[in-house]
Scaffold this active site. Structure first.
Site, mmCIF file in Angstrom:
data_model
loop_
_atom_site.group_PDB
_atom_site.id
_atom_site.type_symbol
_atom_site.label_atom_id
_atom_site.label_comp_id
_atom_site.label_asym_id
_atom_site.label_seq_id
_atom_site.Cartn_x
_atom_site.Cartn_y
_atom_site.Cartn_z
ATOM 1 N N HIS A 1 0.830 -1.174 0.064
ATOM 2 C CA HIS A 1 -0.183 0.158 0.163
ATOM 3 C C HIS A 1 0.810 1.343 -0.140
ATOM 4 O O HIS A 1 1.974 1.246 0.410
ATOM 5 C CB HIS A 1 -1.023 -0.315 1.197
ATOM 6 C CG HIS A 1 -1.845 0.880 1.451
ATOM 7 N ND1 HIS A 1 -1.516 2.447 1.754
ATOM 8 C CD2 HIS A 1 -3.331 0.951 1.232
ATOM 9 C CE1 HIS A 1 -2.771 3.013 1.867
ATOM 10 N NE2 HIS A 1 -3.794 2.302 1.484
ATOM 11 N N ASP B 1 2.921 -4.057 8.103
ATOM 12 C CA ASP B 1 1.998 -3.278 7.867
ATOM 13 C C ASP B 1 0.511 -4.246 8.393
ATOM 14 O O ASP B 1 0.495 -4.910 7.375
ATOM 15 C CB ASP B 1 1.839 -2.732 6.691
ATOM 16 C CG ASP B 1 0.571 -2.194 6.050
ATOM 17 O OD1 ASP B 1 -0.520 -2.133 6.970
ATOM 18 O OD2 ASP B 1 0.494 -1.362 5.104
ATOM 19 N N GLN C 1 -4.472 -4.772 7.337
ATOM 20 C CA GLN C 1 -5.672 -5.561 6.810
ATOM 21 C C GLN C 1 -5.490 -7.020 7.637
ATOM 22 O O GLN C 1 -6.201 -7.947 7.156
ATOM 23 C CB GLN C 1 -5.517 -5.824 5.319
ATOM 24 C CG GLN C 1 -5.431 -4.821 4.452
ATOM 25 C CD GLN C 1 -6.865 -3.902 4.547
ATOM 26 O OE1 GLN C 1 -7.941 -4.600 5.056
ATOM 27 N NE2 GLN C 1 -7.147 -2.897 4.106
ATOM 28 N N LYS D 1 -10.381 -0.066 10.671
ATOM 29 C CA LYS D 1 -10.498 -1.509 9.984
ATOM 30 C C LYS D 1 -10.889 -2.508 10.759
ATOM 31 O O LYS D 1 -11.315 -3.863 10.405
ATOM 32 C CB LYS D 1 -9.503 -1.676 9.056
ATOM 33 C CG LYS D 1 -9.010 -0.762 8.184
ATOM 34 C CD LYS D 1 -7.880 -1.156 7.247
ATOM 35 C CE LYS D 1 -7.126 0.057 6.443
ATOM 36 N NZ LYS D 1 -7.991 0.860 5.424
ATOM 37 N N CYS E 1 -4.717 2.451 -3.583
ATOM 38 C CA CYS E 1 -3.491 2.925 -2.921
ATOM 39 C C CYS E 1 -2.667 2.095 -3.071
ATOM 40 O O CYS E 1 -1.632 1.884 -2.275
ATOM 41 C CB CYS E 1 -3.790 3.488 -1.544
ATOM 42 S SG CYS E 1 -4.842 4.511 -1.292
#
Ligand code: C6P
Length: 427
Positions: A139, A217, A220, A243, A385
């Site tokens: 991302h 990261d 998600q 999220k 993104c």
């Protein structure tokens, strides 16, 4: 309140171990609304998930009954706000398997967490010739902060390739890790393909070949699977509240205690100091060293409640449920010759989580999104993104459906009938 709504009269409990989706849905007020005269089918969870009543209530209760600034007053409201804010930090720490609450820095979200690592950890360390290794599926939040710090230091960004099936090419990746690699930063789960990267294997590989820090990261991943930073053996782990069914404007960075302790502040301001004179400032210890200014108190408290909610539902059960939804979706879509599912080929080696990206022959993703919206189906269309990934896949954009714990097989069927409508319109 952490438990979902009670069973209604005559309602049957779900099979043992399964998610009681209907009961869970009742905990999310927004899911009861209609869009364009259709019931809302919310399949845009990777962009931002919805909030359960418990989270909305916790934020509202904070403002209604005890809100004041935290870490700044001795009056009753300030002490209560401070206690709740720090209790939320403890919940976040437990949730990701951190050994201490002080290893959790509250931030505005994944983006700020990654910028913090780039500027406070990497910037003092990097110099000309050093390398920051990413992957092609990142991302922009896990690309641009590294480009900025490389511009500032003379280091360079490299990106490990992915396979046509949407996995990181681990052999190529291994060849790119060398003694100049100072940071390896990768997504735990890709927001555009759903690829679940084997972070523990990557961390092992990196440690065998270099002294680089492993930055993950996790935006998600955290809503979809149990995350344990000590099992992953990474050095930093970043994620966002919105999220994972929590409020917007709050997120967190987990960092190894000894790394955080060695890092300079990211921002300057109130609450991150022990002493200030015009000549010099002494900084306080982590995590407060990295939380300059008035924090996002009510959102942090709401994040703590979102975590309790996720834990009460059970991440194992959420993962199984979403996996079943994803398999069903991919299976149905693979039968449509005019739909191409991206990055989930038969040769894919890594698991996939909660995301399916596709293109429809002859229809631009934005048109697909508009037609689906008219039927109440919310998905995202665009580059997500992740423009370098789109370039790698050879598409300008995709249609992305992303699942949350409240989605159902029936909603997948509504998505598919929406795609048939797209096909009918575009021919
Ligand atoms: N992805 C999506 O629709 P923030 O905006 O800071 O909460 O999260 C940024 C971010 C970082 N990494 C990954 C893997 C992400 O998916 C995101 C956010 C959203 O895919 C909005 S672009």
């Amino acid at each position: 309140m952490t438990a979902p709504a009670p069973l209604a009269d005559g309602e049957r409990p779900p099979a043992a171990g399964a998610l009681d989706v209907e009961r869970l849905r009742a905990s999310f007020p927004i899911l009861a609304r209609e869009v364009h005269g259709h019931r809302l089918v919310y399949l845009d969870n990777a962009a931002s998930a919805q909030r359960p009543e418990a989270v909305i209530e916790a934020v509202s209760d904070c403002y209604r009954t005890y809100y004041a600034n935290a870490h700044r007053g001795v009056h009753a409201l300030s002490e209560r706000s401070t206690d709740e804010y720090e209790a939320a930090r403890g919940k976040v720490a437990r949730f990701v398997g951190a050994s201490k609450s002080s290893e959790i820095v509250f931030t505005r979200g994944t983006t700020e967490s990654l910028n913090l690592v780039a500027q406070s950890y990497a910037r003092p360390l990097l110099g000309p010739g050093d390398e920051v290794l990413l992957t092609e599926m990142e991302h922009h939040s896990n690309i641009v902060p590294w480009q900025l710090v490389c511009e500032q230091t003379g280091a360079r960004v490299r990106a490990a390739p992915i396979t046509d099936d949407g996995d990181v090419d681990l052999d190529a990746f291994a060849r790119m890790v060398n003694e100049r690699t100072r940071v390896v930063a990768l997504a735990h789960v890709s927001n555009a393909l759903g690829t679940v990267n084997d972070v523990a294997a990557v961390a092992r590989l990196v440690r065998d070949r270099s002294g680089a820090a492993v930055v993950v990261d996790g935006a998600q991943a955290v809503p979809h699977m149990k995350v344990d930073v000590s099992a992953l053996d990474c050095d930093f782990y970043a994620f966002s509240g919105h999220k994972m069914y929590g409020p917007g404007g709050i997120g967190a960075l987990w960092g190894r205690g000894k790394l955080l302790a060695s890092m300079p502040p990211y921002h300057g301001g109130g609450a991150m100091i022990t002493r200030v004179t015009f000549e010099r400032t002494e900084y306080t210890v982590p995590p407060h060293r990295f939380e300059a200014g008035t924090p996002s108190i009510a959102p942090a408290i709401g994040l703590g409640v979102a975590i309790e909610f996720l834990e009460s539902v059970g991440l194992d059960r959420i993962e199984r449920h979403e996996h079943a939804l994803l398999s069903h979706t991919v299976e149905v879509l693979n039968d449509l010759p005019w739909v191409r599912v991206l990055g989930q080929g038969a040769e894919a080696g890594s698991p996939r989580a909660a995301v399916v990206s596709l293109v429809v022959d002859g229809a631009h993703p934005h048109d697909v999104a508009t037609i689906l919206d008219e039927q109440g189906v919310a998905i995202r269309a665009g580059h997500h993104c992740a423009q370098p990934l789109m370039e790698r896949l050879g598409v300008p954009a995709t249609v992305r459906a992303s699942f949350g714990l409240y989605n159902t097989h029936e909603e997948v069927d509504l998505l598919v009938s929406g795609l048939h409508e797209v096909r009918r319109i575009f021919g």
